[in-house]
Design an enzyme around this catalytic site. Sequence first.
Site, PDB file in Angstrom:
ATOM      1  CD  GLU A  84      -2.304   1.476   2.750  1.00 29.43           C
ATOM      2  OE1 GLU A  84      -3.131   2.386   2.919  1.00 29.43           O
ATOM      3  OE2 GLU A  84      -1.940   0.716   3.668  1.00 29.43           O
ATOM      4  CB  CYS A  93       3.188   9.428  -3.293  1.00 30.58           C
ATOM      5  SG  CYS A  93       4.143   9.761  -4.792  1.00 30.58           S
TER       6      CYS A  93
END
Length: 452
Positions: free
Chosen positions: A186, A190
């Site tokens: 997962e 970001c």
Amino acid sequence: MSMPLKRRNKQSQGNEPKKIKVEEQEAEEKISEDIPVTDLKEPEALADIQSTSGGDEVSEGAQGDADPAEKSVGGLKEEVEDEEKGIVKFMFDGVEYKFRERPSVIEEKEGKIEFRVVNNDNTRENMMVLTGLKNIFQKQLPKMPKEYIARLVYDRSHLSMAVIRKPLTVVGGITYRPFEKGEFAEIVFCAISSTEQVRGYGAHLMNHLKDYVRATTNIKYFLTYADNYAIGYFKKQGFTKEITLDKSVWMGYIKDYEGGTLMQCFMLPRIRYLDAAKILLLQEAAIQRKIRTISRSHIVRPGLRQFEDLDNIEPIDPMSVPGLREAGWTPEMDELAQRPKRGPHYATMQNVLTELQNHAAAWPFLQPVNRDEVPDYYEFIKEPMDLSTMEIKLENNRYEKMEDFIYDARLIFNNCRAYNGENTSYFKYANRLEKFFNTKMKEIPEYSHLLD
């Protein structure tokens, strides 16, 4: 990812470190110290490729010589790089191919930046990098609670890959949690620093992460929740909204965000993502070589001399033009090319349909009714219609008249009211969308009379 946090599954919470605040404070203090940093080495399989094996396939994890040499393998000559322009060139079957490297790739080759995998192992260097990542995530993801970001970044079940400008400036990174039993990971956060978002760091970082995860684990999939601003980025990195990984594998394990879009990426086993640009060019070169064996389209023929004397131009037979007959041209093809590609009402229909699809009350009518969820619907409704079907018909030029377009739109509203009760939300949605549709059509004078 930037989205309001609503809920997180219990299964993914785990045991929270009791000393998270202490660790965060210590790491903040360590950033101010001038400490030499030891590189965290990636697996040998991830070393940069200096040369690529020839043929139609590119081997995984291939490692070339440090100094380029003159050699040719399978028709592919050693690449030549113009360092000033960042252009990489190579020869294949006597044809020169070239592509421009991203600034981030050039900076990595020059030793200005590095990509480092870190986790909370309580070492000074890793804690400094994690704190730098935490600060970037908190700044770039303002809708996320700062305490929540800190807790996950420092969580020992999570790993992070950071982009570091030497000697030790974190400019971005990805925090992820691996689930090796389910063969997926997962992506939790970001982000790239706002001052560094035009240098290709995001794409290069994702390619590094894919190669690293695939070389060190059995993970084949990435899952992530993306907000509307991040969907475009993830699509460019190979993510899709179509989730093929079985729901029982990931449901209850990953963090669930309300308002986010779940996206998936399957990592191809025979591709080294850091060499994706070169691999695509090699595929193009191989296809062009195959085309040349079965086609004469690559042959360049001389121009027509009839146009040299503009005062004495005479009609010529198209079939006498060199190469035209061989290309398969016929007079009928010319007539077909002169026909208009779209009907006179296409632009108006497209604009109205787009506004219908974007309306808040349109969600029940975007796709055909699911036969499995509503088994008796098609027994009761003999002429079903939905907005996606209208879009397909429009793109295939099946609406010759505006009356046909209006008929299908009204069919959606009438079908809904015929099947659903007057007090249902679907009935009310149909009325709202029909009212909006009628308003938009009345705004167009040449079509307003069709509503009567």
